[in-house]
Scaffold this active site. Structure first.
Site, PDB file in Angstrom:
ATOM      1  N   TYR A 146      36.894  59.896  50.248  1.00 41.45           N
ATOM      2  CA  TYR A 146      36.470  60.580  51.471  1.00 41.45           C
ATOM      3  C   TYR A 146      36.927  59.858  52.739  1.00 41.45           C
ATOM      4  O   TYR A 146      36.962  60.467  53.814  1.00 41.45           O
ATOM      5  CB  TYR A 146      34.947  60.728  51.499  1.00 41.45           C
ATOM      6  CG  TYR A 146      34.369  61.618  50.430  1.00 41.45           C
ATOM      7  CD1 TYR A 146      35.187  62.437  49.648  1.00 41.45           C
ATOM      8  CD2 TYR A 146      33.003  61.648  50.185  1.00 41.45           C
ATOM      9  CE1 TYR A 146      34.653  63.247  48.661  1.00 41.45           C
ATOM     10  CE2 TYR A 146      32.462  62.459  49.205  1.00 41.45           C
ATOM     11  CZ  TYR A 146      33.297  63.260  48.437  1.00 41.45           C
ATOM     12  OH  TYR A 146      32.764  64.068  47.468  1.00 41.45           O
ATOM     13  N   LYS A 195      35.840  55.799  36.151  1.00 40.69           N
ATOM     14  CA  LYS A 195      36.859  56.501  35.351  1.00 40.69           C
ATOM     15  C   LYS A 195      37.946  55.478  35.018  1.00 40.69           C
ATOM     16  O   LYS A 195      39.123  55.655  35.303  1.00 40.69           O
ATOM     17  CB  LYS A 195      37.416  57.695  36.146  1.00 40.69           C
ATOM     18  CG  LYS A 195      38.245  58.677  35.316  1.00 40.69           C
ATOM     19  CD  LYS A 195      37.444  59.399  34.249  1.00 40.69           C
ATOM     20  CE  LYS A 195      38.349  60.413  33.513  1.00 40.69           C
ATOM     21  NZ  LYS A 195      37.676  60.985  32.322  1.00 40.69           N
ATOM     22  N   ASP A 227      32.623  61.541  33.302  1.00 40.96           N
ATOM     23  CA  ASP A 227      32.463  62.817  32.606  1.00 40.96           C
ATOM     24  C   ASP A 227      31.342  62.724  31.565  1.00 40.96           C
ATOM     25  O   ASP A 227      30.545  63.656  31.402  1.00 40.96           O
ATOM     26  CB  ASP A 227      33.770  63.300  31.982  1.00 40.96           C
ATOM     27  CG  ASP A 227      34.600  62.186  31.363  1.00 40.96           C
ATOM     28  OD1 ASP A 227      34.171  61.018  31.416  1.00 40.96           O
ATOM     29  OD2 ASP A 227      35.680  62.485  30.833  1.00 40.96           O
ATOM     30  N   ASP A 251      28.486  61.498  44.836  1.00 40.76           N
ATOM     31  CA  ASP A 251      28.213  62.756  45.519  1.00 40.76           C
ATOM     32  C   ASP A 251      27.908  63.850  44.496  1.00 40.76           C
ATOM     33  O   ASP A 251      26.915  64.579  44.589  1.00 40.76           O
ATOM     34  CB  ASP A 251      29.429  63.132  46.368  1.00 40.76           C
ATOM     35  CG  ASP A 251      29.182  64.323  47.280  1.00 40.76           C
ATOM     36  OD1 ASP A 251      28.044  64.829  47.327  1.00 40.76           O
ATOM     37  OD2 ASP A 251      30.140  64.749  47.946  1.00 40.76           O
ATOM     38  N   ASP A 255      23.915  65.284  43.060  1.00 38.50           N
ATOM     39  CA  ASP A 255      23.542  66.696  43.163  1.00 38.50           C
ATOM     40  C   ASP A 255      23.145  67.259  41.800  1.00 38.50           C
ATOM     41  O   ASP A 255      22.188  68.035  41.681  1.00 38.50           O
ATOM     42  CB  ASP A 255      24.695  67.514  43.746  1.00 38.50           C
ATOM     43  CG  ASP A 255      24.760  67.424  45.259  1.00 38.50           C
ATOM     44  OD1 ASP A 255      23.850  66.836  45.857  1.00 38.50           O
ATOM     45  OD2 ASP A 255      25.728  67.947  45.841  1.00 38.50           O
TER      46      ASP A 255
END
Length: 360
Positions: A146, A195, A227, A251, A255
């Site tokens: 970001y 990852k 994942d 992020d 959620d």
């Protein structure tokens, strides 16, 4: 004792839910001998409408002058709002990114706690919801994709977008230390999510986290690919204590974790720097479709205010009492529309704030 608090009412339902959190803070102050002193500033769409930019330098200065910041929600309807016809750097969310950077808010704490009173709202199997869960997601907030260099170019008549993901070891180490410190006050387990089977940034992340873990021999450390973590959150959320991860993964995962609690309207968050200063806000968005209707759920913002008392002011007893008041109101069967269930009593946003205030 005066508590200097800068408030950002924000957009959509933001002003409604911040008003209820202020009400609760004032009552808590009467009970625990402190006085919250509120200074309101504009950010997001509200600032664009007045100043033409999502965050002014004067607003940043006011935030820096405070001891903590309490924020509502930022943004609007991305399809219909004129704010989203502006260049990206002039849109509401650019103000949020800027204030995080200006205040050096690198550590985002998002608890995902399933109240037993709301277990029926959990979308998971009953045997999972019945077991409950209490997770703290630690998200690095000022680095990664970001905040990396980005550009869109045209090559040989074909448009190409480039976003750059970078982390240095100092950025990773400081969020890891925060994560392990918080784990020491909880169940002493850290799940570091990355990852590392694909990304160099994740391999560095994993290496630095392992270095930090050596200073916390009491804390169990496990690594999990992002994942797999996404799957485990819906399969067995009770296995987690502190989830430590980078900006974009955090992020998305936070959620996801919020929704398995039954309503994102219940979940607080805190963004901290390397002092006691923090910005506290609900995990949910601005919900422009219900703004002004007095039906929003203010509990996430009220719980964010409790986190503020705990982390920025060391007023743990007051924070405990606010959290207990929230649980008591739920136990009595009061619900806003987003968490309404059969046999419960539906109340408005302001009524929910008043009920929690009365239980303090």
């Amino acid at each position: 004792m005066n508590l200097q608090i800068t408030c950002i009412p924000g957009d959509g339902i933001g002003p409604e839910i911040v008003a209820e959190a202020k009400k609760v803070l004032v009552k808590a102050g009467e009970k625990f001998d402190f006085t919250p002193v509120f200074t309101d500033i504009l950010m997001g769409g509200a600032s664009i409408d007045v100043h033409g930019v999502p965050l002014t330098e004067e607003a940043v200065a006011a935030a820096k002058a405070a001891e903590a910041v309490l924020m509502g929600s930022i943004g609007g309807n991305t399809t219909t709002s004129p704010w989203y016809k502006l260049p990206p750097e002039k849109r509401p969310e650019a103000g949020l990114l800027k204030i995080r950077k200006e205040l050096n808010l690198f550590a985002n704490l998002r608890p995902a706690f399933l109240y037993k009173e709301l277990a029926g709202a959990c979308p998971l199997k009953e045997e999972i919801s019945r077991a409950g869960f209490d997770i703290m997601i630690m998200r690095e907030l000022t680095g990664g994709l970001y905040f990396g260099e980005r550009r869109t170019v045209e090559e040989n008549g074909i448009r190409k977008a480039i976003d750059t993901l970078t982390y240095d070891e100092k950025e990773i180490r400081r969020i890891a230390i925060k994560g392990f410190d918080i784990a020491m006050k909880r169940k002493k387990k850290v799940t570091s999510v990355d990852k590392a089977n694909v990304l160099d940034s994740s391999r560095l992340w994993r290496a630095v986290v392992e270095e930090v873990a050596k200073d916390y021999p009491e804390v169990e450390l496990e690594h999990m690919l992002v994942d797999n973590c996404a799957m485990q959150l819906v399969k067995n959320p009770a296995q987690f204590d502190v989830i430590l991860t980078e900006n974009m993964f955090g992020d998305i995962l936070s959620d996801e974790a919020s929704m398995v609690t039954g309503s994102i309207g219940m979940l607080a968050s805190a963004s901290l720097n390397d002092t006691k200063f923090g910005l506290y806000e609900p995990s949910h968005g601005s919900a422009p479709d219900i703004a002004g209707q007095n039906i929003a759920n203010p509990i996430a913002t009220i719980l964010s205010a409790a986190m503020m008392l705990r982390f920025s002011f060391d007023l743990d007893k007051a924070a405990d009492e606010i959290e207990a008041a929230v649980q008591q109101v739920l136990k009595e069967g009061y619900r806003t529309v987003d968490i309404m269930a059969e046999g419960c009593k539906q109340v408005s946003c302001s009524e929910m704030g008043s009920l929690i205030t009365e239980r303090l």
